[in-house]
Write a protein that holds these residues in place. Sequence first.
Motif, PDB file in Angstrom:
ATOM      1  N   ASP A 129       1.330  -0.825  -0.469  1.00  0.00           N
ATOM      2  CA  ASP A 129       0.055   0.425   0.150  1.00  0.00           C
ATOM      3  C   ASP A 129       1.187   1.460   0.035  1.00  0.00           C
ATOM      4  O   ASP A 129       0.675   2.272   0.781  1.00  0.00           O
ATOM      5  N   GLN A 130       2.036   0.976  -0.486  1.00  0.00           N
ATOM      6  CA  GLN A 130       3.044   1.853  -0.767  1.00  0.00           C
ATOM      7  C   GLN A 130       4.208   2.117  -1.891  1.00  0.00           C
ATOM      8  O   GLN A 130       4.420   1.046  -1.934  1.00  0.00           O
ATOM      9  N   TRP A 131       4.234   2.677  -2.259  1.00  0.00           N
ATOM     10  CA  TRP A 131       5.511   3.561  -3.514  1.00  0.00           C
ATOM     11  C   TRP A 131       6.881   2.629  -2.205  1.00  0.00           C
ATOM     12  O   TRP A 131       6.764   3.078  -1.031  1.00  0.00           O
ATOM     13  N   CYS A 132       7.888   1.656  -2.651  1.00  0.00           N
ATOM     14  CA  CYS A 132       8.695   1.407  -2.260  1.00  0.00           C
ATOM     15  C   CYS A 132       9.825   1.700  -3.813  1.00  0.00           C
ATOM     16  O   CYS A 132      10.010   0.942  -4.961  1.00  0.00           O
ATOM     17  N   ARG A 133      11.027   2.695  -2.913  1.00  0.00           N
ATOM     18  CA  ARG A 133      11.881   2.882  -4.573  1.00  0.00           C
ATOM     19  C   ARG A 133      12.870   1.601  -4.176  1.00  0.00           C
ATOM     20  O   ARG A 133      13.998   1.088  -3.083  1.00  0.00           O
ATOM     21  N   VAL A 134      12.668   0.967  -5.434  1.00  0.00           N
ATOM     22  CA  VAL A 134      13.889  -0.157  -5.328  1.00  0.00           C
ATOM     23  C   VAL A 134      15.107  -0.225  -5.780  1.00  0.00           C
ATOM     24  O   VAL A 134      16.276  -0.729  -6.013  1.00  0.00           O
ATOM     25  N   VAL A 135      15.415   1.353  -7.037  1.00  0.00           N
ATOM     26  CA  VAL A 135      16.234   0.919  -7.504  1.00  0.00           C
ATOM     27  C   VAL A 135      16.404   2.749  -7.411  1.00  0.00           C
ATOM     28  O   VAL A 135      15.692   3.776  -7.867  1.00  0.00           O
ATOM     29  N   ALA A 136      17.485   3.359  -7.527  1.00  0.00           N
ATOM     30  CA  ALA A 136      17.988   4.188  -7.164  1.00  0.00           C
ATOM     31  C   ALA A 136      19.594   4.585  -8.023  1.00  0.00           C
ATOM     32  O   ALA A 136      20.877   3.917  -8.584  1.00  0.00           O
ATOM     33  N   ASP A 137      19.719   5.793  -8.407  1.00  0.00           N
ATOM     34  CA  ASP A 137      21.071   6.767  -8.974  1.00  0.00           C
ATOM     35  C   ASP A 137      22.348   6.203  -7.541  1.00  0.00           C
ATOM     36  O   ASP A 137      22.012   6.900  -6.984  1.00  0.00           O
ATOM     37  N   TRP A 138      23.792   5.716  -8.595  1.00  0.00           N
ATOM     38  CA  TRP A 138      24.763   5.932  -7.280  1.00  0.00           C
ATOM     39  C   TRP A 138      25.099   7.112  -6.892  1.00  0.00           C
ATOM     40  O   TRP A 138      25.768   7.481  -6.025  1.00  0.00           O
ATOM     41  N   ASN A 139      24.896   8.054  -7.372  1.00  0.00           N
ATOM     42  CA  ASN A 139      24.973   9.851  -7.129  1.00  0.00           C
ATOM     43  C   ASN A 139      24.294  10.381  -6.402  1.00  0.00           C
ATOM     44  O   ASN A 139      24.092  11.267  -6.661  1.00  0.00           O
ATOM     45  N   ASP A 140      22.705   9.594  -6.253  1.00  0.00           N
ATOM     46  CA  ASP A 140      22.016  10.246  -5.616  1.00  0.00           C
ATOM     47  C   ASP A 140      22.026  10.194  -4.044  1.00  0.00           C
ATOM     48  O   ASP A 140      22.013   9.393  -3.175  1.00  0.00           O
ATOM     49  N   PRO A 141      21.858  11.866  -3.314  1.00  0.00           N
ATOM     50  CA  PRO A 141      22.680  10.959  -2.251  1.00  0.00           C
ATOM     51  C   PRO A 141      21.944  10.970  -0.536  1.00  0.00           C
ATOM     52  O   PRO A 141      22.245  10.753  -0.117  1.00  0.00           O
ATOM     53  N   THR A 142      20.320  10.841  -1.374  1.00  0.00           N
ATOM     54  CA  THR A 142      18.878  10.927  -0.599  1.00  0.00           C
ATOM     55  C   THR A 142      18.881   9.119  -0.531  1.00  0.00           C
ATOM     56  O   THR A 142      17.598   8.614  -0.457  1.00  0.00           O
ATOM     57  N   ALA A 143      19.843   8.538  -1.172  1.00  0.00           N
ATOM     58  CA  ALA A 143      19.594   7.066  -1.836  1.00  0.00           C
ATOM     59  C   ALA A 143      20.186   6.336  -0.652  1.00  0.00           C
ATOM     60  O   ALA A 143      19.960   5.063  -1.576  1.00  0.00           O
ATOM     61  N   SER A 144      20.816   6.271   0.787  1.00  0.00           N
ATOM     62  CA  SER A 144      21.440   6.049   1.123  1.00  0.00           C
ATOM     63  C   SER A 144      21.000   4.619   1.860  1.00  0.00           C
ATOM     64  O   SER A 144      21.615   3.492   1.956  1.00  0.00           O
ATOM     65  N   VAL A 171      17.575   7.472 -13.103  1.00  0.00           N
ATOM     66  CA  VAL A 171      16.692   6.503 -12.878  1.00  0.00           C
ATOM     67  C   VAL A 171      16.626   5.840 -11.413  1.00  0.00           C
ATOM     68  O   VAL A 171      17.426   5.927 -10.347  1.00  0.00           O
ATOM     69  N   ASN A 172      15.233   6.228 -10.604  1.00  0.00           N
ATOM     70  CA  ASN A 172      14.818   5.522  -9.730  1.00  0.00           C
ATOM     71  C   ASN A 172      13.488   4.535 -10.267  1.00  0.00           C
ATOM     72  O   ASN A 172      12.973   4.769 -11.228  1.00  0.00           O
ATOM     73  N   GLY A 173      13.232   3.649  -9.785  1.00  0.00           N
ATOM     74  CA  GLY A 173      12.772   2.306  -9.480  1.00  0.00           C
ATOM     75  C   GLY A 173      11.576   2.231  -8.450  1.00  0.00           C
ATOM     76  O   GLY A 173      12.441   2.536  -7.405  1.00  0.00           O
ATOM     77  N   TYR A 174      10.680   1.974  -8.896  1.00  0.00           N
ATOM     78  CA  TYR A 174       9.504   1.897  -7.821  1.00  0.00           C
ATOM     79  C   TYR A 174       8.093   0.899  -8.096  1.00  0.00           C
ATOM     80  O   TYR A 174       8.412   0.426  -9.560  1.00  0.00           O
ATOM     81  N   ALA A 175       8.458   0.015  -6.964  1.00  0.00           N
ATOM     82  CA  ALA A 175       7.333  -1.006  -6.577  1.00  0.00           C
ATOM     83  C   ALA A 175       7.046  -0.876  -5.384  1.00  0.00           C
ATOM     84  O   ALA A 175       6.133  -0.328  -4.315  1.00  0.00           O
ATOM     85  N   ALA A 176       4.900  -1.087  -5.410  1.00  0.00           N
ATOM     86  CA  ALA A 176       3.970  -1.466  -4.801  1.00  0.00           C
ATOM     87  C   ALA A 176       3.221  -2.631  -5.354  1.00  0.00           C
ATOM     88  O   ALA A 176       2.560  -3.440  -6.444  1.00  0.00           O
ATOM     89  N   GLU A 177       2.917  -3.061  -3.805  1.00  0.00           N
ATOM     90  CA  GLU A 177       1.492  -4.011  -4.482  1.00  0.00           C
ATOM     91  C   GLU A 177       0.624  -3.654  -2.999  1.00  0.00           C
ATOM     92  O   GLU A 177       0.861  -3.231  -2.455  1.00  0.00           O
ATOM     93  N   THR A 178      -0.676  -3.058  -3.881  1.00  0.00           N
ATOM     94  CA  THR A 178      -1.887  -2.068  -2.947  1.00  0.00           C
ATOM     95  C   THR A 178      -3.062  -2.831  -3.256  1.00  0.00           C
ATOM     96  O   THR A 178      -3.339  -3.089  -4.521  1.00  0.00           O
TER      97      THR A 178
END
Length: 285
Positions: free
Chosen positions: A175-190, A200-207
Amino acid sequence: MVFLSSSSNVPRLSTIRKVPSRKLFVSEPPPQWFGNGPNAANDPAWSNENWLKSRFHFSFAEYASGPQQFGVLRVMNDDLVQPHRAFGTHPHRDMEIVTYVVDGELTHKDTEGNEETLGRGSVQFMSAGTGIMHSEGNPQGDKPLRFVQSWITPRKKGLKPNYGSATGTDCDRKDQWCRVVADWNDPTASDVKVRVHQDVNGYAAETSKELEFELAEGRQAYCLCVEGAFTVGDDAKQTSLERHDAAELYGPLKLRFQPKDKTHLLMYEMAADARGSGRRDAEDV
Protein backbone atom coordinates in the motif's frame (compact mmCIF):
# COMPACT_ATOMS: atom_id res chain seq x y z
CA MET A 1 2.84 20.11 -24.43
CA VAL A 2 4.01 18.23 -27.54
CA PHE A 3 6.59 15.42 -27.60
CA LEU A 4 8.14 14.04 -30.77
CA SER A 5 8.74 10.36 -31.38
CA SER A 6 12.31 9.79 -32.55
CA SER A 7 11.26 6.63 -34.38
CA SER A 8 8.40 8.15 -36.35
CA ASN A 9 8.61 11.98 -36.08
CA VAL A 10 4.88 11.96 -35.34
CA PRO A 11 3.78 14.53 -32.73
CA ARG A 12 2.71 13.00 -29.45
CA LEU A 13 -0.09 15.09 -27.99
CA SER A 14 -0.64 13.46 -24.62
CA THR A 15 1.35 13.32 -21.39
CA ILE A 16 -0.24 9.91 -20.65
CA ARG A 17 0.05 7.16 -23.26
CA LYS A 18 -1.12 3.55 -22.93
CA VAL A 19 0.86 0.55 -24.18
CA PRO A 20 -1.66 -2.33 -24.37
CA SER A 21 -0.23 -5.80 -23.89
CA ARG A 22 -1.51 -6.83 -27.34
CA LYS A 23 1.10 -4.50 -28.87
CA LEU A 24 4.02 -6.18 -27.10
CA PHE A 25 6.15 -8.69 -28.98
CA VAL A 26 5.76 -12.21 -27.56
CA SER A 27 8.76 -14.52 -27.94
CA GLU A 28 8.83 -18.27 -27.30
CA PRO A 29 12.30 -19.33 -28.50
CA PRO A 30 13.33 -22.96 -29.02
CA PRO A 31 14.88 -24.44 -25.86
CA GLN A 32 18.19 -25.24 -27.56
CA TRP A 33 18.84 -21.52 -28.14
CA PHE A 34 19.77 -21.17 -24.46
CA GLY A 35 21.22 -24.59 -23.77
CA ASN A 36 18.05 -26.35 -22.61
CA GLY A 37 16.80 -29.83 -23.35
CA PRO A 38 13.43 -30.50 -24.99
CA ASN A 39 10.29 -29.04 -23.47
CA ALA A 40 8.56 -31.19 -20.86
CA ALA A 41 5.53 -33.16 -21.96
CA ASN A 42 2.45 -33.27 -19.71
CA ASP A 43 4.29 -31.93 -16.65
CA PRO A 44 1.60 -30.53 -14.30
CA ALA A 45 4.14 -28.07 -12.85
CA TRP A 46 4.46 -26.30 -16.21
CA SER A 47 2.06 -23.43 -16.99
CA ASN A 48 3.19 -22.99 -20.61
CA GLU A 49 4.09 -25.51 -23.31
CA ASN A 50 7.37 -23.77 -24.18
CA TRP A 51 10.12 -23.35 -21.57
CA LEU A 52 10.14 -19.54 -21.99
CA LYS A 53 7.52 -16.93 -22.82
CA SER A 54 8.83 -13.37 -23.02
CA ARG A 55 7.01 -10.11 -23.62
CA PHE A 56 9.35 -7.50 -25.11
CA HIS A 57 8.49 -3.82 -24.61
CA PHE A 58 11.39 -2.66 -26.82
CA SER A 59 13.45 -4.13 -29.66
CA PHE A 60 15.32 -7.19 -28.43
CA ALA A 61 16.67 -10.44 -29.92
CA GLU A 62 14.45 -11.43 -32.87
CA TYR A 63 12.24 -8.34 -32.35
CA ALA A 64 14.12 -5.74 -34.39
CA SER A 65 11.28 -3.51 -35.62
CA GLY A 66 10.08 -2.15 -32.29
CA PRO A 67 10.98 1.00 -30.35
CA GLN A 68 14.62 1.23 -29.32
CA GLN A 69 14.16 2.66 -25.84
CA PHE A 70 12.18 4.91 -23.51
CA GLY A 71 14.69 7.48 -22.30
CA VAL A 72 17.53 5.52 -20.67
CA LEU A 73 15.30 2.43 -20.35
CA ARG A 74 16.66 0.27 -23.16
CA VAL A 75 14.98 -3.09 -22.39
CA MET A 76 11.98 -4.31 -20.43
CA ASN A 77 11.34 -8.04 -20.82
CA ASP A 78 8.57 -9.77 -18.87
CA ASP A 79 9.75 -13.40 -18.71
CA LEU A 80 8.01 -16.61 -17.70
CA VAL A 81 10.48 -19.50 -17.23
CA GLN A 82 9.22 -23.03 -16.56
CA PRO A 83 10.67 -25.34 -13.86
CA HIS A 84 14.16 -26.78 -14.42
CA ARG A 85 14.94 -24.43 -17.30
CA ALA A 86 17.27 -21.42 -17.50
CA PHE A 87 19.23 -19.03 -19.70
CA GLY A 88 22.64 -20.63 -20.15
CA THR A 89 25.86 -18.69 -19.60
CA HIS A 90 26.02 -15.64 -21.86
CA PRO A 91 27.88 -12.28 -21.97
CA HIS A 92 26.90 -8.67 -21.23
CA ARG A 93 28.79 -5.40 -21.24
CA ASP A 94 28.18 -1.66 -20.76
CA MET A 95 24.65 -2.01 -19.42
CA GLU A 96 22.94 -1.70 -16.03
CA ILE A 97 20.71 -4.79 -15.70
CA VAL A 98 17.94 -4.84 -13.09
CA THR A 99 15.76 -7.92 -12.50
CA TYR A 100 12.56 -7.79 -10.45
CA VAL A 101 11.23 -11.18 -9.29
CA VAL A 102 7.44 -11.48 -9.52
CA ASP A 103 6.90 -15.17 -8.69
CA GLY A 104 9.00 -18.25 -8.10
CA GLU A 105 12.75 -18.32 -7.50
CA LEU A 106 15.43 -16.75 -9.69
CA THR A 107 18.93 -18.27 -9.59
CA HIS A 108 21.89 -16.20 -10.80
CA LYS A 109 25.54 -17.21 -11.28
CA ASP A 110 28.33 -15.16 -12.88
CA THR A 111 32.04 -15.16 -13.66
CA GLU A 112 32.73 -12.70 -10.84
CA GLY A 113 31.90 -15.46 -8.35
CA ASN A 114 28.39 -14.30 -7.44
CA GLU A 115 25.73 -16.97 -6.99
CA GLU A 116 22.32 -16.35 -5.44
CA THR A 117 18.68 -17.47 -5.47
CA LEU A 118 16.00 -14.83 -4.87
CA GLY A 119 12.22 -14.98 -4.36
CA ARG A 120 9.15 -12.79 -4.89
CA GLY A 121 9.69 -9.05 -4.58
CA SER A 122 13.47 -9.34 -4.68
CA VAL A 123 15.58 -7.17 -6.96
CA GLN A 124 18.91 -8.11 -8.49
CA PHE A 125 21.26 -5.80 -10.34
CA MET A 126 24.37 -6.21 -12.42
CA SER A 127 26.61 -3.47 -13.79
CA ALA A 128 28.01 -5.35 -16.76
CA GLY A 129 30.64 -2.68 -17.45
CA THR A 130 33.76 -3.97 -19.18
CA GLY A 131 32.22 -7.42 -19.51
CA ILE A 132 30.72 -10.24 -17.51
CA MET A 133 29.33 -13.74 -18.17
CA HIS A 134 26.32 -15.02 -16.26
CA SER A 135 23.48 -17.51 -16.23
CA GLU A 136 20.02 -17.04 -14.75
CA GLY A 137 16.71 -18.79 -14.57
CA ASN A 138 14.75 -21.50 -12.84
CA PRO A 139 17.09 -24.53 -12.75
CA GLN A 140 16.02 -25.82 -9.32
CA GLY A 141 12.50 -24.41 -9.03
CA ASP A 142 9.45 -26.64 -8.88
CA LYS A 143 7.05 -23.97 -10.16
CA PRO A 144 7.18 -21.35 -12.93
CA LEU A 145 9.38 -18.28 -12.46
CA ARG A 146 8.24 -14.85 -13.60
CA PHE A 147 10.55 -11.86 -13.57
CA VAL A 148 10.80 -8.46 -15.24
CA GLN A 149 14.28 -7.65 -16.51
CA SER A 150 15.14 -4.09 -17.43
CA TRP A 151 18.30 -2.77 -19.03
CA ILE A 152 19.35 0.81 -18.31
CA THR A 153 21.97 2.61 -20.39
CA PRO A 154 24.76 3.78 -18.03
CA ARG A 155 26.03 7.35 -18.08
CA LYS A 156 29.43 6.09 -19.26
CA LYS A 157 31.03 2.94 -20.64
CA GLY A 158 33.90 0.88 -19.28
CA LEU A 159 32.70 0.61 -15.68
CA LYS A 160 33.98 -2.09 -13.36
CA PRO A 161 31.50 -5.03 -13.26
CA ASN A 162 29.40 -5.12 -10.09
CA TYR A 163 26.58 -7.25 -8.66
CA GLY A 164 24.09 -6.80 -5.84
CA SER A 165 20.57 -7.55 -4.70
CA ALA A 166 17.77 -6.74 -2.27
CA THR A 167 15.22 -9.18 -0.88
CA GLY A 168 11.49 -8.68 -0.95
CA THR A 169 11.53 -7.78 2.75
CA ASP A 170 14.17 -5.04 2.47
CA CYS A 171 11.57 -2.45 1.50
CA ASP A 172 7.87 -2.32 2.40
CA ARG A 173 5.80 -2.06 -0.78
CA LYS A 174 2.39 -2.85 0.78
CA ASP A 175 0.00 0.00 0.00
CA GLN A 176 2.90 2.38 -0.66
CA TRP A 177 5.68 3.06 -3.11
CA CYS A 178 8.94 1.29 -2.37
CA ARG A 179 12.01 2.75 -4.09
CA VAL A 180 13.83 -0.37 -5.25
CA VAL A 181 16.36 1.24 -7.62
CA ALA A 182 18.32 4.50 -7.32
CA ASP A 183 21.27 6.35 -8.84
CA TRP A 184 24.71 5.81 -7.28
CA ASN A 185 25.06 9.62 -7.33
CA ASP A 186 21.86 10.27 -5.35
CA PRO A 187 22.76 11.31 -1.77
CA THR A 188 19.17 10.72 -0.61
CA ALA A 189 19.25 7.02 -1.55
CA SER A 190 21.63 5.57 1.05
CA ASP A 191 18.97 3.08 2.17
CA VAL A 192 18.36 1.74 -1.38
CA LYS A 193 20.38 -1.44 -1.96
CA VAL A 194 20.07 -1.53 -5.74
CA ARG A 195 22.11 1.33 -7.23
CA VAL A 196 22.82 1.98 -10.89
CA HIS A 197 25.07 4.36 -12.81
CA GLN A 198 22.28 6.51 -14.22
CA ASP A 199 19.71 9.14 -13.21
CA VAL A 200 16.82 6.72 -12.80
CA ASN A 201 14.58 5.51 -9.98
CA GLY A 202 12.62 2.27 -9.77
CA TYR A 203 9.48 1.93 -7.67
CA ALA A 204 7.29 -1.05 -6.81
CA ALA A 205 4.01 -1.35 -4.94
CA GLU A 206 1.45 -4.01 -4.09
CA THR A 207 -1.67 -2.12 -3.14
CA SER A 208 -5.39 -2.21 -2.71
CA LYS A 209 -5.41 1.51 -1.84
CA GLU A 210 -5.06 4.59 -4.00
CA LEU A 211 -1.48 5.82 -4.41
CA GLU A 212 -0.20 9.19 -5.56
CA PHE A 213 2.97 10.09 -7.41
CA GLU A 214 4.19 13.50 -8.52
CA LEU A 215 6.12 13.35 -11.76
CA ALA A 216 8.11 16.57 -12.05
CA GLU A 217 8.57 18.71 -15.13
CA GLY A 218 11.48 17.40 -17.15
CA ARG A 219 10.92 13.84 -15.94
CA GLN A 220 9.23 10.83 -17.53
CA ALA A 221 8.19 7.38 -16.29
CA TYR A 222 7.32 3.96 -17.67
CA CYS A 223 4.81 2.04 -15.55
CA LEU A 224 4.00 -1.67 -15.89
CA CYS A 225 0.91 -3.37 -14.51
CA VAL A 226 2.57 -6.50 -13.12
CA GLU A 227 -0.58 -8.04 -11.64
CA GLY A 228 -4.20 -7.00 -11.21
CA ALA A 229 -5.61 -3.81 -12.75
CA PHE A 230 -5.69 -0.11 -12.01
CA THR A 231 -6.54 3.34 -13.36
CA VAL A 232 -3.78 5.93 -13.66
CA GLY A 233 -4.13 9.61 -14.42
CA ASP A 234 -4.59 13.14 -13.14
CA ASP A 235 -7.61 15.42 -12.86
CA ALA A 236 -7.79 15.83 -16.63
CA LYS A 237 -7.36 12.31 -18.00
CA GLN A 238 -7.10 8.68 -16.90
CA THR A 239 -6.51 5.30 -18.48
CA SER A 240 -7.08 1.75 -17.27
CA LEU A 241 -4.28 -0.81 -17.23
CA GLU A 242 -4.52 -4.57 -16.74
CA ARG A 243 -1.88 -7.29 -16.29
CA HIS A 244 0.99 -6.79 -18.81
CA ASP A 245 -0.25 -3.34 -19.96
CA ALA A 246 2.09 -0.38 -19.53
CA ALA A 247 1.93 3.42 -19.69
CA GLU A 248 4.30 6.16 -20.80
CA LEU A 249 4.01 9.15 -18.47
CA TYR A 250 5.47 12.63 -19.05
CA GLY A 251 5.72 15.28 -16.33
CA PRO A 252 4.62 17.54 -14.88
CA LEU A 253 1.82 15.30 -13.60
CA LYS A 254 0.18 14.74 -10.23
CA LEU A 255 -0.75 11.11 -10.73
CA ARG A 256 -3.28 8.96 -8.93
CA PHE A 257 -3.10 5.17 -9.16
CA GLN A 258 -6.50 3.69 -8.30
CA PRO A 259 -6.39 -0.12 -7.98
CA LYS A 260 -9.19 -2.48 -8.86
CA ASP A 261 -8.90 -4.89 -5.94
CA LYS A 262 -5.19 -5.74 -5.35
CA THR A 263 -2.68 -4.42 -7.85
CA HIS A 264 1.07 -4.90 -8.37
CA LEU A 265 2.97 -2.05 -10.06
CA LEU A 266 6.54 -1.51 -11.27
CA MET A 267 7.65 1.93 -12.48
CA TYR A 268 10.90 3.47 -13.72
CA GLU A 269 11.22 7.27 -13.45
CA MET A 270 13.99 9.20 -15.21
CA ALA A 271 15.01 12.46 -16.88
CA ALA A 272 12.96 13.33 -19.94
CA ASP A 273 14.53 12.35 -23.25
CA ALA A 274 14.96 15.37 -25.51
CA ARG A 275 14.72 13.03 -28.51
CA GLY A 276 11.19 12.04 -27.48
CA SER A 277 11.86 8.31 -27.52
CA GLY A 278 9.01 5.92 -26.82
CA ARG A 279 6.55 3.68 -28.63
CA ARG A 280 5.08 5.22 -31.76
CA ASP A 281 2.15 2.81 -31.43
CA ALA A 282 1.26 3.82 -27.86
CA GLU A 283 -2.26 5.17 -27.47
CA ASP A 284 -2.73 8.83 -26.49
CA VAL A 285 -5.16 9.33 -23.61
